[in-house]
Design a protein around this motif. Sequence first.
Motif, PDB file in Angstrom:
ATOM      1  N   LEU A 130      76.722   4.110  19.553  1.00  0.00           N
ATOM      2  CA  LEU A 130      78.054   4.599  19.163  1.00  0.00           C
ATOM      3  C   LEU A 130      78.064   5.073  17.720  1.00  0.00           C
ATOM      4  O   LEU A 130      78.665   6.106  17.389  1.00  0.00           O
ATOM      5  CB  LEU A 130      79.083   3.485  19.357  1.00  0.00           C
ATOM      6  CG  LEU A 130      80.528   3.834  19.006  1.00  0.00           C
ATOM      7  CD1 LEU A 130      81.031   4.980  19.878  1.00  0.00           C
ATOM      8  CD2 LEU A 130      81.439   2.605  19.179  1.00  0.00           C
ATOM      9  N   GLN A 131      77.384   4.364  16.836  1.00  0.00           N
ATOM     10  CA  GLN A 131      77.326   4.805  15.439  1.00  0.00           C
ATOM     11  C   GLN A 131      76.603   6.140  15.312  1.00  0.00           C
ATOM     12  O   GLN A 131      76.970   7.005  14.507  1.00  0.00           O
ATOM     13  CB  GLN A 131      76.620   3.739  14.606  1.00  0.00           C
ATOM     14  CG  GLN A 131      77.434   2.455  14.437  1.00  0.00           C
ATOM     15  CD  GLN A 131      76.712   1.410  13.626  1.00  0.00           C
ATOM     16  OE1 GLN A 131      75.538   1.611  13.251  1.00  0.00           O
ATOM     17  NE2 GLN A 131      77.373   0.288  13.357  1.00  0.00           N
ATOM     18  N   ASP A 132      75.578   6.376  16.119  1.00  0.00           N
ATOM     19  CA  ASP A 132      74.889   7.670  16.097  1.00  0.00           C
ATOM     20  C   ASP A 132      75.815   8.778  16.544  1.00  0.00           C
ATOM     21  O   ASP A 132      75.840   9.876  15.952  1.00  0.00           O
ATOM     22  CB  ASP A 132      73.651   7.602  17.017  1.00  0.00           C
ATOM     23  CG  ASP A 132      72.603   6.638  16.467  1.00  0.00           C
ATOM     24  OD1 ASP A 132      72.638   6.371  15.224  1.00  0.00           O
ATOM     25  OD2 ASP A 132      71.774   6.152  17.247  1.00  0.00           O
ATOM     26  N   TYR A 133      76.593   8.528  17.591  1.00  0.00           N
ATOM     27  CA  TYR A 133      77.538   9.551  18.058  1.00  0.00           C
ATOM     28  C   TYR A 133      78.574   9.879  16.989  1.00  0.00           C
ATOM     29  O   TYR A 133      78.923  11.050  16.778  1.00  0.00           O
ATOM     30  CB  TYR A 133      78.254   9.042  19.313  1.00  0.00           C
ATOM     31  CG  TYR A 133      77.371   8.960  20.536  1.00  0.00           C
ATOM     32  CD1 TYR A 133      76.270   9.816  20.689  1.00  0.00           C
ATOM     33  CD2 TYR A 133      77.627   8.017  21.543  1.00  0.00           C
ATOM     34  CE1 TYR A 133      75.463   9.709  21.810  1.00  0.00           C
ATOM     35  CE2 TYR A 133      76.820   7.907  22.653  1.00  0.00           C
ATOM     36  CZ  TYR A 133      75.718   8.776  22.787  1.00  0.00           C
ATOM     37  OH  TYR A 133      74.936   8.689  23.884  1.00  0.00           O
ATOM     38  N   LEU A 134      79.090   8.877  16.294  1.00  0.00           N
ATOM     39  CA  LEU A 134      80.077   9.129  15.237  1.00  0.00           C
ATOM     40  C   LEU A 134      79.486   9.934  14.084  1.00  0.00           C
ATOM     41  O   LEU A 134      80.158  10.802  13.499  1.00  0.00           O
ATOM     42  CB  LEU A 134      80.619   7.797  14.718  1.00  0.00           C
ATOM     43  CG  LEU A 134      81.515   7.006  15.681  1.00  0.00           C
ATOM     44  CD1 LEU A 134      81.904   5.659  15.073  1.00  0.00           C
ATOM     45  CD2 LEU A 134      82.766   7.799  16.011  1.00  0.00           C
ATOM     46  N   ARG A 135      78.235   9.649  13.751  1.00  0.00           N
ATOM     47  CA  ARG A 135      77.592  10.384  12.655  1.00  0.00           C
ATOM     48  C   ARG A 135      77.453  11.857  13.018  1.00  0.00           C
ATOM     49  O   ARG A 135      77.711  12.751  12.213  1.00  0.00           O
ATOM     50  CB  ARG A 135      76.226   9.751  12.371  1.00  0.00           C
ATOM     51  CG  ARG A 135      75.576  10.292  11.099  1.00  0.00           C
ATOM     52  CD  ARG A 135      74.207   9.653  10.859  1.00  0.00           C
ATOM     53  NE  ARG A 135      74.314   8.199  10.759  1.00  0.00           N
ATOM     54  CZ  ARG A 135      73.927   7.372  11.700  1.00  0.00           C
ATOM     55  NH1 ARG A 135      73.355   7.839  12.816  1.00  0.00           N
ATOM     56  NH2 ARG A 135      74.060   6.065  11.555  1.00  0.00           N
ATOM     57  N   LYS A 136      77.057  12.150  14.262  1.00  0.00           N
ATOM     58  CA  LYS A 136      76.926  13.543  14.692  1.00  0.00           C
ATOM     59  C   LYS A 136      78.278  14.249  14.713  1.00  0.00           C
ATOM     60  O   LYS A 136      78.393  15.411  14.321  1.00  0.00           O
ATOM     61  CB  LYS A 136      76.285  13.591  16.075  1.00  0.00           C
ATOM     62  CG  LYS A 136      74.833  13.116  16.098  1.00  0.00           C
ATOM     63  CD  LYS A 136      74.273  13.152  17.513  1.00  0.00           C
ATOM     64  CE  LYS A 136      72.810  12.649  17.541  1.00  0.00           C
ATOM     65  NZ  LYS A 136      72.264  12.661  18.926  1.00  0.00           N
ATOM     66  N   THR A 137      79.312  13.550  15.161  1.00  0.00           N
ATOM     67  CA  THR A 137      80.650  14.157  15.198  1.00  0.00           C
ATOM     68  C   THR A 137      81.140  14.481  13.798  1.00  0.00           C
ATOM     69  O   THR A 137      81.745  15.549  13.560  1.00  0.00           O
ATOM     70  CB  THR A 137      81.625  13.182  15.869  1.00  0.00           C
ATOM     71  OG1 THR A 137      81.155  12.856  17.180  1.00  0.00           O
ATOM     72  CG2 THR A 137      83.015  13.795  16.000  1.00  0.00           C
ATOM     73  N   SER A 138      80.924  13.608  12.833  1.00  0.00           N
ATOM     74  CA  SER A 138      81.351  13.858  11.445  1.00  0.00           C
ATOM     75  C   SER A 138      80.658  15.097  10.880  1.00  0.00           C
ATOM     76  O   SER A 138      81.273  15.921  10.207  1.00  0.00           O
ATOM     77  CB  SER A 138      81.042  12.625  10.604  1.00  0.00           C
ATOM     78  OG  SER A 138      81.330  12.861   9.245  1.00  0.00           O
ATOM     79  N   GLN A 139      79.385  15.265  11.170  1.00  0.00           N
ATOM     80  CA  GLN A 139      78.676  16.455  10.677  1.00  0.00           C
ATOM     81  C   GLN A 139      79.238  17.720  11.305  1.00  0.00           C
ATOM     82  O   GLN A 139      79.377  18.761  10.629  1.00  0.00           O
ATOM     83  CB  GLN A 139      77.181  16.299  10.987  1.00  0.00           C
ATOM     84  CG  GLN A 139      76.492  15.169  10.213  1.00  0.00           C
ATOM     85  CD  GLN A 139      75.048  14.977  10.618  1.00  0.00           C
ATOM     86  OE1 GLN A 139      74.569  15.660  11.532  1.00  0.00           O
ATOM     87  NE2 GLN A 139      74.354  14.033   9.956  1.00  0.00           N
TER      88      GLN A 139
END
Length: 976
Positions: free
Chosen positions: A241-250
């Motif tokens: 989930l943290q990886d998905y959030l990081r990609k969305t922020s970028q």
Amino acid sequence: MASSHNSSPVPQSNSSDAFFKKEMDATKRFRPVQSLPDVCPKEPTGNPNNLHDSPSLVVDQQRWTIYHSKVNLPAALNDPRLAKRESDFFTKTWGVDFVDTEVTPSFYLPQITKEHFASYQQEITPREKVHERCKNICTSKDTFDRTLLHTHDKSRTDLEQVPKIFMKPDFALEDSLTFNAVLPWSHFSTAGGKGNRDAASSKLLQEKLSHYLDIVEVNIAHQISLRSEAFFHAMTSQHELQDYLRKTSQAVKLLREKISKIDKVMCEGSLRVLRLSLTRNNCIKAYNKLKLMATVHQTQPTVQLLLSTSEFVGALDLIATTQEVLQQELQGIHSFRHLGSQLCELEKLIDKMMIAEFSTYARNDLNRPLEDDCQILEEERLVSLVFGLLKQRKLNFYEIYGDEMISTAKNIIKQCVVNTVSQIEEIDTEVVVKLADQMRMMNFPQWFDLLKDIFSKFTIFLKRIKATLNTIRSVVFLVLDKNQKNRDLEDTLQKNSAKESTVDTEVAYLTHEGMFISDAFGDGELPAGGGDTASQRNTSPNSEPCSSDSVSEPECTTDSSSSKEHTSSSVTPGGVEMMISDDMKLTDLELIRLANNIQELLYNASDICHDRSVKFLMARAKDGFLEKLNSNEFVTLSRLMEGFILDTEQICGRKSMSLRGALQSQANRFVNRFHEERKTKLSLLLDNERWKQAEVPAEFQDLVDSVSDGRISLPEKKPAATEERKPAEFLIVEGQKYATVGTVLLLIRIILEYCQCVDNIPSITTDMLTRLSDLLKYFNSRSCQLVLGAGALQVVGLKTITTKNLALSSRCLQLIVHYLPIIRTHFEARLQPKQFSMLRHFDHITKDYHDHIAEISAKLVAIMDSLFDKLLSKYEVKAPVPSTCFRNICKQMAKMHEAIYDLLPEEQTQMLFLRINASYKLHLKRQLAHLNVVNDGGPLNGLVTSDVAFYTGNLQALKGLNNLDLNMAEIWEQKR
């Protein structure tokens, strides 16, 4: 109901029909394991017989509940209590016959076949395969549950060894009961000689607690091991989930950068052009506003110049125009933030100047000498002032005139009193300073002349007010007529303008709007248009913009069109010509309301004169002066006041009730005093009445004889020789004899005095009627209390209330009832038709008197009834005849007849004895039935017949009762 613990919510099948087959076999039922009683032993050795049931947190959380079950439809439809499996669940309740009943197919529901689920099967099959793969990867919930159930029995067996007291949520060693249950120190406090045993018990207890601790730790470790896989799986999901959030922020950051570039390239330049265009238009508007502000800045000096020459109307027009510009076109200008309030103050100053001038005129007009004629003072000045006040919309100016009327009315009375007092030598003004005290020193003729002079001055005062107010109303009606003409003209112009072309209408609209004409032309023409408008306002400060509702009028072409150009001349009823302009912004409703208020002011003038006259009367009546007047003086005063009331009604056209009410109030006071004196007299007479027959003096007989043919009139006093006539035993009224008491004779005189007072003062007829009805009710209620209620025993000191007292009271009431219709006729002839409802008092009084008479008769019958009940209850049928009982009855009947025969008429005596005889027969019949004596001709019947014959003979031998039909056959029971 059977339930399955291992069944899956989705049937497992490889065939295509797996979704439509029910699970035929029920899975093994799980029988919950009952936990053993678990508690800390009372003895250190631990005796299992001393254990008891209580909840356990460790055991209960592993116990199987309904939430662990998974029930499918076939399992729900199986009833294990039946010998064979039924085909339907409902047969358990409704019987086997319920299965055999065929249900008619519904016409509204289609027949569902397997093909209807083909699309759903194709869609769900891939999902099922994915689900199967996930089950291979992750341990399914069913597998996990089976694992838990496998270990459940083992852990339960271990945990059951731990006492349940340790599992309680409120477990605390600080509690003495808990501490004693866990560590029973009573086993360690024994006397010497048992030391070895205590040491062994202590050691055993320590080993048990260590064993319980080991069991709990093992179970906790086991539970953690079972859930370790789920914990690590949750941690893995958190990292994803943290990886998905990081990609969305970028991605969001990249999108914002692109939007920022698009804004700079495609939008910023166009918006700059629009802003510059808007700035240019704002500068042009600011220039025009500055020119308009320069014009508005000259308003105050111009208004001051107009006020110096008393041009109130012109100054008001300029203020109104400036206020309109400030509110519409110069709204929010900081430098003019105080100009609006300053103009309002100027407008208020003009209002005060106009009101002060009108107040001065009203004071001069009303304070003229009242000996002059009723001509209007300076009619031209009055018309001019009213026109100016209407233009200012000061529609309450008539209130000023009303206030002056009040003060002038006070001064009129004061001046009249001063003039009259100065002509009376008996009044020393140096000793008696107050005018009210000086006035109270006058006798009736002097005071009457003063009142007459006041009324004459008030009449002239009202005529003068009427002339002035009529002039004011004529001005208001002229303005109202002018508004109606203007409205008709506007309607005509609107009809004509409807025929013009659309272009002409649009040009007229733009020309009328002035500053807003720039919205329809180019920017090059805008400054010139603005300058022309400003110069027009500057050159015509007294002008006023045309209203927006006159857009289509041809003559309304610019903002500076002067209101003075549209005027019309009118002539008032007094011959004064006046100019009415079109800018009178008053609605028809306001003008009509103002005219009505002015007319109401005339009515108020009449009310003021009446109110001041009332206060004058009340000041003289403080010492009871008016109440002490005789009938002739009161009638003279009443006629004078009635004449003044009629004069004011003729002048003002409306009745004023205050003076009439004061006259009525004085009459009421006279009536109250009259009534209270006579009621008190009647009360004293009743309290001293011994209820014995009184002799009737000759003067009372003459008084009764004067009431003839329904006409009431008090007799004139006879010469002294007539007073030597002897008093009579009875009062003769229309041939009937009435035995009365002295109080009733005086009451008749009092009643005739009431009637005579109504003839002398007709205005008090209603009050006299009410008071007389109150007096009659008082006599009825008080006599009832004294005789029927036996109040005379305490008040007068009578030993008992005899039948003679009762009969005499009844005859007195009958005498009053005889005169009630005559009294009613007398009052009815002097009442207004709308007041006839008050005559119902006599109906109520008549009913009350009849009820009272009936109660007295009932009381006489009740006396004999109680006597019959007492004597006949002891009656026995035996010789000798007549019996003692019947002799006593006949003796009492003779006494009753002797007491009432001379007091009551023969008809009433007969009716009374018929009722007494009916009571006698009822009691005798009841006693004969009790003794079982029947009308069979036997010896007993003969004895009773002889007694009855004795009773009948004695009763009919009484005077006036010889023809009385006793009907003694009713004493026998009728044969069936």
